[in-house]
Design a protein around this motif. Structure first.
Motif, PDB file in Angstrom:
ATOM      1  N   LEU A 126      -1.123  -7.444  -2.714  1.00 37.76           N
ATOM      2  CA  LEU A 126      -1.400  -7.723  -1.307  1.00 37.76           C
ATOM      3  C   LEU A 126      -0.999  -6.509  -0.484  1.00 37.76           C
ATOM      4  O   LEU A 126       0.167  -6.111  -0.489  1.00 37.76           O
ATOM      5  CB  LEU A 126      -0.624  -8.949  -0.842  1.00 37.76           C
ATOM      6  N   VAL A 127      -1.966  -5.904   0.201  1.00 42.75           N
ATOM      7  CA  VAL A 127      -1.723  -4.726   1.033  1.00 42.75           C
ATOM      8  C   VAL A 127      -1.659  -5.190   2.485  1.00 42.75           C
ATOM      9  O   VAL A 127      -2.625  -5.757   3.007  1.00 42.75           O
ATOM     10  CB  VAL A 127      -2.830  -3.670   0.847  1.00 42.75           C
ATOM     11  N   PHE A 128      -0.530  -4.930   3.132  1.00 44.83           N
ATOM     12  CA  PHE A 128      -0.278  -5.389   4.503  1.00 44.83           C
ATOM     13  C   PHE A 128      -0.112  -4.177   5.405  1.00 44.83           C
ATOM     14  O   PHE A 128       0.672  -3.270   5.099  1.00 44.83           O
ATOM     15  CB  PHE A 128       0.991  -6.245   4.516  1.00 44.83           C
ATOM     16  N   SER A 129      -0.846  -4.160   6.533  1.00 41.58           N
ATOM     17  CA  SER A 129      -0.803  -2.961   7.373  1.00 41.58           C
ATOM     18  C   SER A 129      -0.870  -3.293   8.869  1.00 41.58           C
ATOM     19  O   SER A 129      -1.448  -2.519   9.647  1.00 41.58           O
ATOM     20  CB  SER A 129      -1.951  -2.014   7.007  1.00 41.58           C
ATOM     21  N   ALA A 130      -0.286  -4.412   9.283  1.00 38.08           N
ATOM     22  CA  ALA A 130      -0.287  -4.745  10.706  1.00 38.08           C
ATOM     23  C   ALA A 130       0.523  -3.714  11.493  1.00 38.08           C
ATOM     24  O   ALA A 130       1.531  -3.198  11.010  1.00 38.08           O
ATOM     25  CB  ALA A 130       0.291  -6.141  10.923  1.00 38.08           C
TER      26      ALA A 130
ATOM     27  N   ALA B 188       3.266 -16.210  -4.518  1.00 42.81           N
ATOM     28  CA  ALA B 188       3.519 -16.643  -5.898  1.00 42.81           C
ATOM     29  C   ALA B 188       2.491 -16.070  -6.861  1.00 42.81           C
ATOM     30  O   ALA B 188       2.764 -15.927  -8.056  1.00 42.81           O
ATOM     31  CB  ALA B 188       3.516 -18.167  -5.975  1.00 42.81           C
ATOM     32  N   GLY B 189       1.313 -15.714  -6.363  1.00 47.16           N
ATOM     33  CA  GLY B 189       0.292 -15.128  -7.220  1.00 47.16           C
ATOM     34  C   GLY B 189       0.266 -13.624  -7.224  1.00 47.16           C
ATOM     35  O   GLY B 189      -0.624 -13.023  -7.822  1.00 47.16           O
ATOM     36  N   CYS B 190       1.232 -13.003  -6.567  1.00 44.83           N
ATOM     37  CA  CYS B 190       1.235 -11.547  -6.438  1.00 44.83           C
ATOM     38  C   CYS B 190       2.211 -10.887  -7.400  1.00 44.83           C
ATOM     39  O   CYS B 190       3.275 -11.434  -7.699  1.00 44.83           O
ATOM     40  CB  CYS B 190       1.628 -11.140  -5.013  1.00 44.83           C
ATOM     41  N   ALA B 191       1.844  -9.693  -7.838  1.00 50.39           N
ATOM     42  CA  ALA B 191       2.774  -8.840  -8.565  1.00 50.39           C
ATOM     43  C   ALA B 191       3.463  -7.874  -7.613  1.00 50.39           C
ATOM     44  O   ALA B 191       4.639  -7.564  -7.777  1.00 50.39           O
ATOM     45  CB  ALA B 191       2.049  -8.060  -9.656  1.00 50.39           C
ATOM     46  N   VAL B 192       2.706  -7.381  -6.603  1.00 51.08           N
ATOM     47  CA  VAL B 192       3.216  -6.351  -5.699  1.00 51.08           C
ATOM     48  C   VAL B 192       2.721  -6.627  -4.283  1.00 51.08           C
ATOM     49  O   VAL B 192       1.545  -6.956  -4.084  1.00 51.08           O
ATOM     50  CB  VAL B 192       2.757  -4.934  -6.117  1.00 51.08           C
ATOM     51  N   VAL B 193       3.613  -6.482  -3.322  1.00 51.48           N
ATOM     52  CA  VAL B 193       3.247  -6.424  -1.909  1.00 51.48           C
ATOM     53  C   VAL B 193       3.404  -4.978  -1.467  1.00 51.48           C
ATOM     54  O   VAL B 193       4.449  -4.360  -1.690  1.00 51.48           O
ATOM     55  CB  VAL B 193       4.131  -7.341  -1.048  1.00 51.48           C
ATOM     56  N   VAL B 194       2.352  -4.435  -0.851  1.00 47.54           N
ATOM     57  CA  VAL B 194       2.379  -3.065  -0.344  1.00 47.54           C
ATOM     58  C   VAL B 194       2.409  -3.109   1.177  1.00 47.54           C
ATOM     59  O   VAL B 194       1.562  -3.754   1.797  1.00 47.54           O
ATOM     60  CB  VAL B 194       1.138  -2.267  -0.801  1.00 47.54           C
ATOM     61  N   PHE B 195       3.378  -2.446   1.776  1.00 45.10           N
ATOM     62  CA  PHE B 195       3.394  -2.233   3.218  1.00 45.10           C
ATOM     63  C   PHE B 195       2.826  -0.832   3.468  1.00 45.10           C
ATOM     64  O   PHE B 195       3.502   0.176   3.240  1.00 45.10           O
ATOM     65  CB  PHE B 195       4.807  -2.364   3.779  1.00 45.10           C
ATOM     66  N   LEU B 196       1.567  -0.785   3.923  1.00 50.24           N
ATOM     67  CA  LEU B 196       0.857   0.469   4.146  1.00 50.24           C
ATOM     68  C   LEU B 196       0.927   0.824   5.630  1.00 50.24           C
ATOM     69  O   LEU B 196       0.167   0.312   6.442  1.00 50.24           O
ATOM     70  CB  LEU B 196      -0.599   0.323   3.697  1.00 50.24           C
ATOM     71  N   SER B 197       1.893   1.657   5.972  1.00 47.67           N
ATOM     72  CA  SER B 197       2.061   2.178   7.339  1.00 47.67           C
ATOM     73  C   SER B 197       2.039   1.115   8.439  1.00 47.67           C
ATOM     74  O   SER B 197       1.407   1.313   9.480  1.00 47.67           O
ATOM     75  CB  SER B 197       1.010   3.260   7.629  1.00 47.67           C
ATOM     76  N   PRO B 198       2.757  -0.006   8.256  1.00 48.08           N
ATOM     77  CA  PRO B 198       2.919  -0.913   9.385  1.00 48.08           C
ATOM     78  C   PRO B 198       3.894  -0.293  10.392  1.00 48.08           C
ATOM     79  O   PRO B 198       4.714   0.547  10.024  1.00 48.08           O
ATOM     80  CB  PRO B 198       3.508  -2.166   8.754  1.00 48.08           C
TER      81      PRO B 198
ATOM     82  N   GLY C  94       7.390  -7.113  -6.786  1.00 45.78           N
ATOM     83  CA  GLY C  94       7.448  -5.690  -6.488  1.00 45.78           C
ATOM     84  C   GLY C  94       7.101  -5.418  -5.037  1.00 45.78           C
ATOM     85  O   GLY C  94       6.236  -6.088  -4.464  1.00 45.78           O
ATOM     86  N   PHE C  95       7.757  -4.429  -4.449  1.00 48.59           N
ATOM     87  CA  PHE C  95       7.488  -4.030  -3.066  1.00 48.59           C
ATOM     88  C   PHE C  95       7.285  -2.526  -3.028  1.00 48.59           C
ATOM     89  O   PHE C  95       8.136  -1.757  -3.484  1.00 48.59           O
ATOM     90  CB  PHE C  95       8.645  -4.414  -2.148  1.00 48.59           C
ATOM     91  N   LEU C  96       6.143  -2.099  -2.472  1.00 47.64           N
ATOM     92  CA  LEU C  96       5.815  -0.680  -2.326  1.00 47.64           C
ATOM     93  C   LEU C  96       5.640  -0.376  -0.847  1.00 47.64           C
ATOM     94  O   LEU C  96       4.757  -0.937  -0.191  1.00 47.64           O
ATOM     95  CB  LEU C  96       4.530  -0.352  -3.092  1.00 47.64           C
ATOM     96  N   GLY C  97       6.489   0.494  -0.304  1.00 45.56           N
ATOM     97  CA  GLY C  97       6.367   0.937   1.074  1.00 45.56           C
ATOM     98  C   GLY C  97       5.754   2.325   1.121  1.00 45.56           C
ATOM     99  O   GLY C  97       6.189   3.221   0.399  1.00 45.56           O
TER     100      GLY C  97
END
Length: 222
Positions: free
Chosen positions: A7-11, A53-63, A85-88
């Motif tokens: 899941l890529v999050f960029s708000a 629950a269905g994710c392996a990694v959440v990515v915070f892309l330049s929020p 996993g968390f990737l910033g």
């Protein structure tokens, strides 16, 4: 989302990087090449326990700014400490200043930067999948973030640092980590300060950097 998804999050509630669309597309392609379906969102409501629950990694892309409500914060914290996993990426250090846990999770807070320019990146760890393909000194053009405090003393593994003598205007000094990773509970956390320019996401070295970070965050590589 499918098990093992990204899941890529960029708000953004502050400065918005023009590179977000290129970054989201690159991350989706890199994740899907590794068998991890990807989805891009800017809705904090998508950070909820049943979806994560269905994710392996959440990515915070330049929020940027304060972009999470309390439910999203609790869900993200539970996801990471429970083994996710968390990737910033880049401006992930510019978000959630009023949430102390997020600062601890990421390892640093953005403080400022000089103009975009080339500089030398010293790659300290060439065994990690995110940096193994890079030269020991990597010449790269980016927005070189200064931090309020670095990740030293937080049990992090620093993978690469900026050479402060190789560019103009930096305020961090000689000890200037740029890329690091650590464990948070049962989860894996990776941060890279690189990725300001949209062109970065088409560069093979930078794509290899992000792809290796995804693999490590997902627990698929050490």
């Amino acid at each position: 989302m499918t098990a093992g998804a990204v899941l890529v999050f960029s708000a953004t509630a502050g400065y918005r990087h023009a590179s977000i669309p290129a970054g989201a597309a690159a991350l989706a392609e890199l994740a899907e090449r590794q068998g991890m379906p990807a989805r891009h969102t800017e809705d904090p409501g998508d950070l909820r326990p049943d979806a994560l629950a269905g994710c392996a990694v959440v990515v915070f892309l330049s929020p940027t700014g304060e972009v999470l409500h309390d439910r999203a914060r609790a869900a993200l914290r539970g996801f990471v400490t429970g083994g996710g996993g968390f990737l910033g990426v880049h401006a992930a250090a510019c978000a959630e200043y009023d949430w102390p846990y997020y600062g601890e999770l990421l390892g640093a807070r953005f403080d400022g930067h000089p103009p975009v320019q080339p500089a030398d990146v010293h790659v300290h760890d060439r065994t990690h999948p995110a940096t193994a393909h890079l030269p020991a000194v990597w010449r790269w053009t980016d927005e070189w973030y200064d931090f309020r405090a670095g990740p030293a003393g937080r049990g992090v593994r620093v993978l690469a640092s900026a050479d402060g003598t190789s560019y103009e205007g930096g305020a961090t000094g000689a000890d200037h980590p740029l890329v690091w990773c650590h464990r948070a509970g049962a989860g894996r956390v990776f941060y890279t300060a690189l990725g300001h320019l949209g062109s970065a996401y088409a560069d093979p070295d930078f794509r290899g950097h992000l792809g290796g970070a995804l693999r490590w965050c997902a627990g698929a590589a050490e």
